[in-house]
Design a protein around this motif. Structure first.
Motif, PDB file in Angstrom:
ATOM      1  N   ARG A   1       0.726  -1.185   0.084  1.00  0.00           N
ATOM      2  CA  ARG A   1       0.224   0.110   0.150  1.00  0.00           C
ATOM      3  C   ARG A   1       0.916   1.225  -0.086  1.00  0.00           C
ATOM      4  O   ARG A   1       0.543   2.114  -0.739  1.00  0.00           O
ATOM      5  N   PRO A   2       1.820   1.293   1.018  1.00  0.00           N
ATOM      6  CA  PRO A   2       2.600   2.726   0.903  1.00  0.00           C
ATOM      7  C   PRO A   2       3.340   2.918  -0.525  1.00  0.00           C
ATOM      8  O   PRO A   2       3.512   3.810  -0.954  1.00  0.00           O
ATOM      9  N   ALA A   3       3.994   1.841  -1.133  1.00  0.00           N
ATOM     10  CA  ALA A   3       4.867   1.804  -2.424  1.00  0.00           C
ATOM     11  C   ALA A   3       3.992   2.095  -3.508  1.00  0.00           C
ATOM     12  O   ALA A   3       4.216   2.941  -4.341  1.00  0.00           O
ATOM     13  N   ALA A   4       2.499   1.477  -3.597  1.00  0.00           N
ATOM     14  CA  ALA A   4       1.577   2.050  -4.685  1.00  0.00           C
ATOM     15  C   ALA A   4       0.992   3.461  -4.506  1.00  0.00           C
ATOM     16  O   ALA A   4       0.850   4.138  -5.490  1.00  0.00           O
ATOM     17  N   THR A   5       1.035   3.974  -3.107  1.00  0.00           N
ATOM     18  CA  THR A   5       0.617   5.023  -2.909  1.00  0.00           C
ATOM     19  C   THR A   5       1.804   6.209  -3.415  1.00  0.00           C
ATOM     20  O   THR A   5       1.527   7.075  -4.484  1.00  0.00           O
ATOM     21  N   GLU A   6       2.979   5.906  -2.986  1.00  0.00           N
ATOM     22  CA  GLU A   6       3.923   6.773  -3.520  1.00  0.00           C
ATOM     23  C   GLU A   6       4.280   6.636  -5.301  1.00  0.00           C
ATOM     24  O   GLU A   6       4.501   7.881  -5.669  1.00  0.00           O
ATOM     25  N   ALA A   7       4.273   5.547  -5.716  1.00  0.00           N
ATOM     26  CA  ALA A   7       4.386   5.444  -7.119  1.00  0.00           C
ATOM     27  C   ALA A   7       3.182   6.022  -7.825  1.00  0.00           C
ATOM     28  O   ALA A   7       3.520   6.690  -8.861  1.00  0.00           O
ATOM     29  N   ALA A   8       2.118   5.981  -7.374  1.00  0.00           N
ATOM     30  CA  ALA A   8       0.958   6.671  -8.082  1.00  0.00           C
ATOM     31  C   ALA A   8       0.986   7.888  -8.210  1.00  0.00           C
ATOM     32  O   ALA A   8       0.961   8.809  -9.257  1.00  0.00           O
ATOM     33  N   PHE A   9       1.369   8.733  -7.352  1.00  0.00           N
ATOM     34  CA  PHE A   9       1.593  10.241  -7.096  1.00  0.00           C
ATOM     35  C   PHE A   9       2.777  10.491  -8.090  1.00  0.00           C
ATOM     36  O   PHE A   9       2.760  11.704  -8.478  1.00  0.00           O
ATOM     37  N   LEU A  10       3.750   9.618  -8.182  1.00  0.00           N
ATOM     38  CA  LEU A  10       4.920  10.005  -9.321  1.00  0.00           C
ATOM     39  C   LEU A  10       4.493   9.810 -10.834  1.00  0.00           C
ATOM     40  O   LEU A  10       4.847  10.305 -11.547  1.00  0.00           O
ATOM     41  N   LEU A  11       3.605   8.666 -10.806  1.00  0.00           N
ATOM     42  CA  LEU A  11       3.205   8.218 -12.188  1.00  0.00           C
ATOM     43  C   LEU A  11       2.048   9.209 -12.601  1.00  0.00           C
ATOM     44  O   LEU A  11       1.695   9.257 -13.996  1.00  0.00           O
ATOM     45  N   ALA A  12       1.309   9.809 -11.922  1.00  0.00           N
ATOM     46  CA  ALA A  12       0.018  10.591 -12.440  1.00  0.00           C
ATOM     47  C   ALA A  12       0.409  11.739 -13.339  1.00  0.00           C
ATOM     48  O   ALA A  12      -0.441  11.862 -14.199  1.00  0.00           O
ATOM     49  N   PRO A  13       1.415  12.714 -13.164  1.00  0.00           N
ATOM     50  CA  PRO A  13       1.405  13.384 -14.486  1.00  0.00           C
ATOM     51  C   PRO A  13       2.120  12.964 -15.467  1.00  0.00           C
ATOM     52  O   PRO A  13       2.471  11.656 -15.661  1.00  0.00           O
ATOM     53  N   ALA A  14       2.016  13.532 -16.542  1.00  0.00           N
ATOM     54  CA  ALA A  14       2.591  13.314 -17.738  1.00  0.00           C
ATOM     55  C   ALA A  14       4.004  13.157 -18.039  1.00  0.00           C
ATOM     56  O   ALA A  14       4.736  13.741 -16.854  1.00  0.00           O
TER      57      ALA A  14
ATOM     58  N   GLY B   1       2.705  11.983  -2.050  1.00  0.00           N
ATOM     59  CA  GLY B   1       2.534  10.721  -1.953  1.00  0.00           C
ATOM     60  C   GLY B   1       3.294  10.143  -0.727  1.00  0.00           C
ATOM     61  O   GLY B   1       2.923   9.208  -0.007  1.00  0.00           O
ATOM     62  N   GLN B   2       4.600  10.825  -0.532  1.00  0.00           N
ATOM     63  CA  GLN B   2       5.450  10.334   0.719  1.00  0.00           C
ATOM     64  C   GLN B   2       4.447  10.577   2.155  1.00  0.00           C
ATOM     65  O   GLN B   2       4.541   9.838   2.778  1.00  0.00           O
ATOM     66  N   MET B   3       3.817  11.825   1.900  1.00  0.00           N
ATOM     67  CA  MET B   3       3.198  12.178   3.177  1.00  0.00           C
ATOM     68  C   MET B   3       1.940  11.066   3.381  1.00  0.00           C
ATOM     69  O   MET B   3       1.733  10.612   4.524  1.00  0.00           O
TER      70      MET B   3
ATOM     71  N   ALA C   1       1.713   7.974   2.292  1.00  0.00           N
ATOM     72  CA  ALA C   1       2.482   6.837   2.501  1.00  0.00           C
ATOM     73  C   ALA C   1       2.688   6.540   3.885  1.00  0.00           C
ATOM     74  O   ALA C   1       2.616   5.469   4.477  1.00  0.00           O
ATOM     75  N   LYS C   2       3.228   7.775   4.463  1.00  0.00           N
ATOM     76  CA  LYS C   2       3.496   7.417   5.918  1.00  0.00           C
ATOM     77  C   LYS C   2       2.469   6.978   6.701  1.00  0.00           C
ATOM     78  O   LYS C   2       2.498   6.564   7.747  1.00  0.00           O
ATOM     79  N   GLN C   3       1.259   7.636   6.488  1.00  0.00           N
ATOM     80  CA  GLN C   3      -0.010   7.289   7.155  1.00  0.00           C
ATOM     81  C   GLN C   3      -0.562   5.702   6.800  1.00  0.00           C
ATOM     82  O   GLN C   3      -1.303   5.463   7.903  1.00  0.00           O
ATOM     83  N   THR C   4       0.071   4.847   5.848  1.00  0.00           N
ATOM     84  CA  THR C   4      -0.373   3.619   5.881  1.00  0.00           C
ATOM     85  C   THR C   4       0.700   2.658   6.108  1.00  0.00           C
ATOM     86  O   THR C   4       0.856   1.452   6.109  1.00  0.00           O
ATOM     87  N   THR C   5       1.803   2.986   7.002  1.00  0.00           N
ATOM     88  CA  THR C   5       2.946   2.321   7.427  1.00  0.00           C
ATOM     89  C   THR C   5       2.897   1.787   8.966  1.00  0.00           C
ATOM     90  O   THR C   5       3.895   1.333   9.395  1.00  0.00           O
ATOM     91  N   SER C   6       1.738   1.847   9.360  1.00  0.00           N
ATOM     92  CA  SER C   6       1.631   1.688  10.947  1.00  0.00           C
ATOM     93  C   SER C   6       1.582   0.045  11.020  1.00  0.00           C
ATOM     94  O   SER C   6       1.506  -0.339  11.984  1.00  0.00           O
ATOM     95  N   ARG C   7       1.309  -0.362   9.879  1.00  0.00           N
ATOM     96  CA  ARG C   7       0.843  -2.156   9.660  1.00  0.00           C
ATOM     97  C   ARG C   7       2.637  -2.540   9.856  1.00  0.00           C
ATOM     98  O   ARG C   7       3.495  -1.955   9.784  1.00  0.00           O
ATOM     99  N   PRO C   8       2.596  -3.957  10.413  1.00  0.00           N
ATOM    100  CA  PRO C   8       3.992  -4.327  10.357  1.00  0.00           C
ATOM    101  C   PRO C   8       4.499  -4.392   8.930  1.00  0.00           C
ATOM    102  O   PRO C   8       3.987  -4.354   7.838  1.00  0.00           O
ATOM    103  N   SER C   9       5.998  -3.711   8.978  1.00  0.00           N
ATOM    104  CA  SER C   9       6.590  -3.628   7.792  1.00  0.00           C
ATOM    105  C   SER C   9       6.847  -5.037   7.129  1.00  0.00           C
ATOM    106  O   SER C   9       6.855  -5.972   7.526  1.00  0.00           O
TER     107      SER C   9
END
Length: 582
Positions: free
Chosen positions: A338-351, A394-396, A398-406
């Motif tokens: 979930r964190p990796a997908a969130t960060e990657a999505a915000f990076l890939l969204a622009p053209a 995206g990084q901000m 993603a940090k909210q979804t990292t409370s689960r076991p790494s």
């Protein structure tokens, strides 16, 4: 008069260098990322920024770029070097582990984005062919900006970097088929479409086979020859030849030049020359990529943005929102966390930068009018300017979804030492260096070796040592060997000047790191201590002590007595030896 074109080119390059050496560092002081700094500098110093005032005040021409297209070859080299260095960080084994991201998330994200954008434009009344081309153009993301940001933030080989890179690699592969499709759809095209497709696929496959075959059988021998014959200068020439040569091969087959550079990096990354090539090319890559980012900024026409503001802003918001949802869903379905997908999505969204290439080709082929292409290129350019912002968001989130076991950590590459901790760096792999490395290995100590001689490096790799060719006196090489996490460094080279330079380089980067150095004699030892070495072992003293011990044993002295005598003499020699010449 005949030098007018050269004068303009030199003046433009001076502006580029001023931006890279003064403006961008100044913006960095106020925490503006380098990528954003180059983009902003391009907007301000380009023909649509301050350049618009040239007719009003002529001196403006000396601080603006008059011919941005002249910088395009340098910008293209920057992209090649970026993809090459990314390839160095990976390997074919690691790339195979990314197949879900490349052919899973990459296919899903690109296909769904292009279909959604194209369908929306078609529903708004646009010609189906034009809608399809625009959909494909805007579906692509920015390999150059995204990977440059991830690399500078040391995230390129982490979960987010691999997820984003997998999608971007598929998009790079897709550029050639998109351009072929444009030629099929143009009114001038003729012949069998199916035959052209199979011919293009055959040429592309042949190009990949040629590059891999050359890399497997020729890269290491050629690099070893260059290293043995002339050192860094020849290595740099061979590296540049490898990067550009692979790009030429893929371009000749109708594939992306970036793909060729990436494959060249993958192949060289399997050899002992990986770190040396990375260190040598990194400064050039940064500067040339800066030129690329500036050319992107220069393509943003501020007047058009003002005139078409509602259309551009609305399209920009719709594009980012749509691609954000699709990218997140695609990467999650492909197995990203979930964190990796969130960060990657915000990076890939622009053209991305290839949107300009696709739009230019479609306009030239008559598939798009200038009125249709202008707002699309404006949306693409502005969205690229926003990538640093979307990355932070995206990084901000993603940090909210990292409370689960790494998740379990990614396996460390056998040639990636930057994240190592507690290891010992041995600079020099001659007889002394090999002996020290063997003793440390027997004590279960992690050892990373740096050696300048390619023959010794090859022997070390054949024996299973973690060894790279390079100069431990260069800060970049020390970083590549994992100096930040090393527990100590042992310098065994016998050249006095080189050893001193290595000590000074280490001490500048790690003031408190223990440095143990081999010295030729007491005078050399004194110089090394002055340079910052903690412990200096002069060869002359140790050789004399060993010979003395053997002599005493031959005279019949007991072993314990010999050891006591040598210990006392060793203490006295090290206490007074370095002051003998003072």
């Amino acid at each position: 008069m005949g030098h007018e074109g050269q004068d303009i080119f030199l003046k433009d390059m001076l502006v580029f260098l001023f931006a890279a050496g003064v403006i961008v560092p100044a913006l960095r002081l106020i925490r503006v990322p380098a990528v954003a700094g180059f983009l902003v500098a391009g907007v301000v110093l380009g023909p649509y920024g301050l350049g618009t005032f040239e007719d009003i005040w002529a001196p403006v021409q000396f601080v603006t770029v008059g011919e941005p297209e002249a910088a395009e070859p340098f910008a293209e080299l920057g992209i090649l070097f970026l993809l090459f260095l990314i390839g160095l960080e990976l390997s074919f084994t690691k790339l195979w582990r990314m197949k879900e991201a490349v052919f899973g998330a990459g296919v899903l994200q690109t296909t769904a984005s292009a279909t959604a954008i194209g369908a929306a434009l078609w529903l708004f009344g646009m010609d189906p062919r034009a809608a399809a081309i625009i959909g494909l153009a805007l579906a692509l993301s920015s390999t150059a900006i995204v990977m440059q940001m991830l690399t500078s933030e040391h995230r390129a080989t982490g979960p987010t970097g691999k997820t984003a890179l997998g999608v971007l690699l598929f998009q790079d592969i897709l550029v050639a088929p998109i351009l072929i499709l444009i030629s099929f759809l143009s009114a001038e095209s003729g012949g069998s479409i199916l035959g052209d497709v199979f011919r293009a696929l055959g040429e592309g496959l042949l190009a990949l086979v040629v590059i891999i075959a050359i890399g497997r059988f020729a890269v290491r021998p050629v690099f070893r020859l260059a290293a043995e014959a002339g050192g860094r200068d020849f290595l740099m020439a061979v590296t540049l030849f490898t990067v550009i040569g692979a790009a030429v091969i893929t371009a000749s087959a109708g594939l992306s030049v970036a793909l060729g550079a990436f494959l060249a990096g993958l192949l060289l990354g399997e050899t002992e020359f990986r770190h040396q090539a990375e260190v040598d090319l990194d400064p050039f890559k940064g500067l040339l990529l800066g030129i690329f980012f500036m050319t992107v900024g220069m393509s943003v026409d501020l007047v058009v943005l003002v005139e078409l503001a509602p259309l551009v802003l609305g399209g920009l918001a719709a594009l980012i929102a749509l691609k954000l949802v699709i990218a997140w869903t695609s990467t999650r379905l492909a197995g990203a966390s979930r964190p990796a997908a969130t960060e990657a999505a915000f990076l890939l969204a622009p053209a991305g930068e290839f949107a300009f290439v696709v739009m230019a080709a479609a306009t030239s082929a008559g598939l798009l009018t200038t009125q249709q292409a202008t707002p699309v290129t404006a949306i693409a350019g502005v969205s690229m300017l926003l990538i640093p912002v979307t990355s932070r968001l995206g990084q901000m989130l993603a940090k909210q979804t990292t409370s689960r076991p790494s998740e379990p950590p990614e396996p460390v590459s056998e040639t990636d030492y930057t994240d190592r901790d507690g290891h010992v760096i041995v600079a020099g792999f001659g007889r002394v260096g090999r002996t020290i490395a063997r003793v440390l290995a027997e004590a279960n100590t992690d050892v990373v070796v740096i050696e300048r001689d390619p023959t010794l490096v090859q022997q070390g790799r054949d024996s299973g040592w973690q060894i790279s060719i390079g100069d431990a006196g260069r800060p970049e090489m020390l970083d590549a060997a994992g100096l930040a996490g090393a527990s100590m460094i042992v310098i065994t080279v016998d050249n006095a000047t080189i050893a001193k330079r290595m000590v000074e380089a280490v001490r500048r980067k790690r003031p408190a790191l223990p440095i143990l150095v081999r010295a030729r004699d007491p005078e050399h030892g004194r110089q090394l201590e002055a340079a910052g070495a903690n412990h200096v072992i002069p060869d002359a003293i140790e050789a004399a002590l060993q010979l003395s011990g053997r002599v005493l044993e031959e005279f019949g002295y007991a072993g314990e007595t010999v050891r006591d005598l040598l210990a006392a003499e060793r203490e006295e020699a090290y206490r007074t030896g370095t002051r003998e010449t003072s």
